[in-house]
Design a protein around this motif. Structure first.
Motif, PDB file in Angstrom:
ATOM      1  N   ASN A 367       0.829  -1.200   0.000  1.00  0.00           N
ATOM      2  CA  ASN A 367       0.000   0.000   0.000  1.00  0.00           C
ATOM      3  C   ASN A 367       0.861   1.247   0.000  1.00  0.00           C
ATOM      4  O   ASN A 367       2.054   1.210   0.298  1.00  0.00           O
ATOM      5  N   GLY A 370      -1.767   3.613   2.942  1.00  0.00           N
ATOM      6  CA  GLY A 370      -3.041   2.936   3.144  1.00  0.00           C
ATOM      7  C   GLY A 370      -3.765   2.597   1.868  1.00  0.00           C
ATOM      8  O   GLY A 370      -4.633   1.722   1.848  1.00  0.00           O
ATOM      9  N   VAL A 372      -4.353   0.660  -1.229  1.00  0.00           N
ATOM     10  CA  VAL A 372      -3.891  -0.655  -1.683  1.00  0.00           C
ATOM     11  C   VAL A 372      -3.355  -0.567  -3.100  1.00  0.00           C
ATOM     12  O   VAL A 372      -3.991   0.018  -3.990  1.00  0.00           O
ATOM     13  N   TYR A 383      -8.435  -0.046   0.777  1.00  0.00           N
ATOM     14  CA  TYR A 383      -7.415   0.588   1.606  1.00  0.00           C
ATOM     15  C   TYR A 383      -7.044  -0.389   2.718  1.00  0.00           C
ATOM     16  O   TYR A 383      -7.762  -1.356   2.974  1.00  0.00           O
ATOM     17  N   ALA A 384      -5.922  -0.136   3.372  1.00  0.00           N
ATOM     18  CA  ALA A 384      -5.474  -1.017   4.456  1.00  0.00           C
ATOM     19  C   ALA A 384      -5.061  -0.178   5.657  1.00  0.00           C
ATOM     20  O   ALA A 384      -4.568   0.948   5.518  1.00  0.00           O
ATOM     21  N   LYS A 389      -1.512  -3.635   7.221  1.00  0.00           N
ATOM     22  CA  LYS A 389      -0.927  -2.564   6.409  1.00  0.00           C
ATOM     23  C   LYS A 389       0.585  -2.452   6.611  1.00  0.00           C
ATOM     24  O   LYS A 389       1.343  -2.358   5.647  1.00  0.00           O
ATOM     25  N   ARG A 390       1.033  -2.480   7.890  1.00  0.00           N
ATOM     26  CA  ARG A 390       2.440  -2.191   8.191  1.00  0.00           C
ATOM     27  C   ARG A 390       3.188  -3.359   8.810  1.00  0.00           C
ATOM     28  O   ARG A 390       4.406  -3.319   8.964  1.00  0.00           O
ATOM     29  N   THR A 406      -4.409   6.276   7.117  1.00  0.00           N
ATOM     30  CA  THR A 406      -5.245   5.630   6.094  1.00  0.00           C
ATOM     31  C   THR A 406      -6.554   6.389   5.908  1.00  0.00           C
ATOM     32  O   THR A 406      -6.993   6.626   4.773  1.00  0.00           O
TER      33      THR A 406
END
Length: 481
Positions: A367, A370, A372, A383-384, A389-390, A406
């Motif tokens: 991403n 955030g 994607v 979105y993540a 996400k991380r 995000t």
């Protein structure tokens, strides 16, 4: 059928009517996952834009994710973030959809994606990292995740058995906060835990436990320990529990890497370790915990009976690499950490969802702030946030900042996001009608009953362990006496 609130239906009808005098479009945002990342993202979206609505989807009937099932029961102050999340849930533009699984055999992600302007994936990192050493499949080897889920009353962990009454020493591989949480729960006086929201079955097992020693095994040294000072201080001050470590090794690391040792936070931890470590012999009747630095697990030693006798570990040498980091170098020296059980606490991994592009090596969804990444057919509207996400790092405050980033990205993109077609919204409604969805009011029924059950037993709450029971309570089938 799950009905959309009147305000949302009205806004959608106006959006598709072409009426120039209609109220501004209500942007529909879906979030998969009701842990801190999901709720913090929802909070920022609702606070920042008056024409945004948020629906959170959770596979269990109860919300809050790791706040409910990951935070140690003797850390109730950490769970105070729930008050913030409850204030979010009171917003009329918010809805909670509990007991809804997103996946190919359940509610398809594509169905969800087509019914919203944007969908935020915040479902965490549901798998464990493995040691990948011989005999790791032994029943006396288990993950910190399973142990934490068990003592925190996760429905899927209620039948786990750790046989704590059959051994006196546990080796925990890893020295992050989760590892220290597990060690503390194993060694804390049960009378202290009785007043918390620890699950009843875990309390019963801990009362019968023979565990008196916990060895925390770390691949690297004291200068790279992942625990926080707060967690370390709790452990060294644990009543009736002695602390041991190789103080000569700690001092040698300070001398070898003075730049790292002079870091303010790290120096505080090192001072605490050196001041707290016992040098006297520990009797068999005393409880103790040990920090075993510079050890790489090589083999779990299994007896012919299937029981464990220890963990064979290589002794590591620490050196500074070209990039300035301290690296652990495995030597040919080994030693055995004697124990009757081994717990893995070396991190979690995210898992893919549907056809969304996935970084298998790091266990995250690729991403950009955030948003994607990947082909639009697979990443559009997606979105993540949070661990998926991380990666599984940081504390709740870290996740809050991550989720806000995000949510900010989503807000920036809103003007360019295509509104969902009415038939796609209707398709989602039909899919949800096939599932016994728990809304936030249903969760509050569960919450009320759990608190009453806990009060009758002199504790904060007694969590319900059966999803079927939760669903009955949520529907009002079970009276809340």
């Amino acid at each position: 059928m799950v009905e959309l609130p009147r305000l949302r239906l009205l806004s959608l009808r106006r959006a598709f009517s072409g009426d120039a005098t209609a109220a501004p479009l209500l942007y529909r945002i879906g979030i998969v996952g009701s842990g801190p990342a999901g709720f913090y993202a929802a909070a920022h979206l609702l606070k920042s834009h008056p024409n945004v609505s948020v629906d959170i989807y959770e596979r269990l009937p109860v919300p809050y994710g790791l706040v409910r099932f990951g935070v140690a029961p003797d850390h109730p102050e950490v769970k105070n973030v729930i008050n913030k999340f409850e204030s979010v849930a009171k917003d009329p533009r918010f809805r909670f959809f509990g007991n809804v699984t997103i996946g190919p055999d359940h509610l398809r992600l594509e169905t969800l994606r087509r019914a919203y302007h944007a969908v935020i994936l915040a479902y965490g990192a549901p798998e464990d990292q493995k040691l990948n050493i011989p005999n790791e499949d032994n029943p006396f080897v288990f993950s910190a995740r399973s142990f934490v889920s068990w003592y925190n009353g996760h429905p899927e962990a209620k039948n786990f058995e750790f046989k704590l009454d059959t051994f006196d020493t546990v080796a925990i591989v890893g020295i992050g906060n989760v590892a220290l949480d597990c060690a503390r729960i194993l060694l804390t006086n049960v009378d202290v835990l009785k007043k918390t929201d620890i699950s009843g079955h875990a309390l019963d097992a801990l009362q019968k436990s023979r565990v008196r020693n916990v060895r925390l095994v770390a691949r690297r040294g004291p200068l790279q320990a992942a625990f926080t000072t707060k967690e370390l201080r709790e452990m060294v001050n644990l009543p009736g529990v002695r602390f041991r470590t190789d103080v000569d090794l700690v001092r040698s690391q300070i001398e070898k890497f003075p730049i790292f040792a002079n870091d303010r936070i790290r120096k505080r931890q090192l001072d605490l370790i050196l001041k707290s470590a016992s040098v006297d012999a520990i009797s068999a009747s005393e409880k103790s915990w040990h920090l075993d630095f510079c050890r790489t697990p090589m083999e779990i030693i299994q007896q012919s009976t299937g029981e464990l006798s220890g963990l064979r570990a290589a002794v590591n040498d620490l050196k500074t690499s070209a990039d300035g980091h301290i690296r652990a170098i495995v030597t040919d020296r080994t030693e055995v950490v004697h124990c009757g059980a081994v717990m893995r606490s070396i991190g979690y991994r995210g898992t893919p969802l549907g056809t969304v592009q996935f970084d298998a090596k790091n266990g995250v969804i690729p991403n950009d702030k955030g948003r994607v990444l990947g082909p639009p057919s697979r990443s559009g509207r997606l979105y993540a946030a949070g661990w998926i996400k991380r990666g599984p790092t940081g504390v709740i405050a870290t996740t809050m900042n991550d989720a806000i980033e995000t949510a900010t990205t989503v807000l920036e993109d809103l003007p360019s996001l295509k509104a969902p077609e009415p038939e796609h919204v209707a398709e989602l409604d039909r899919a949800l009608a096939k599932t016994p969805v728990v809304d936030f009011e249903g969760w509050k029924r569960i919450d009320e009953l759990e608190q009453k059950l806990g009060a009758s037993r002199g504790k904060e709450r007694e969590k319900l362990l059966s999803v079927k029971h939760m669903l009955k309570v949520a529907r009002g089938v079970v009276k809340r006496k």
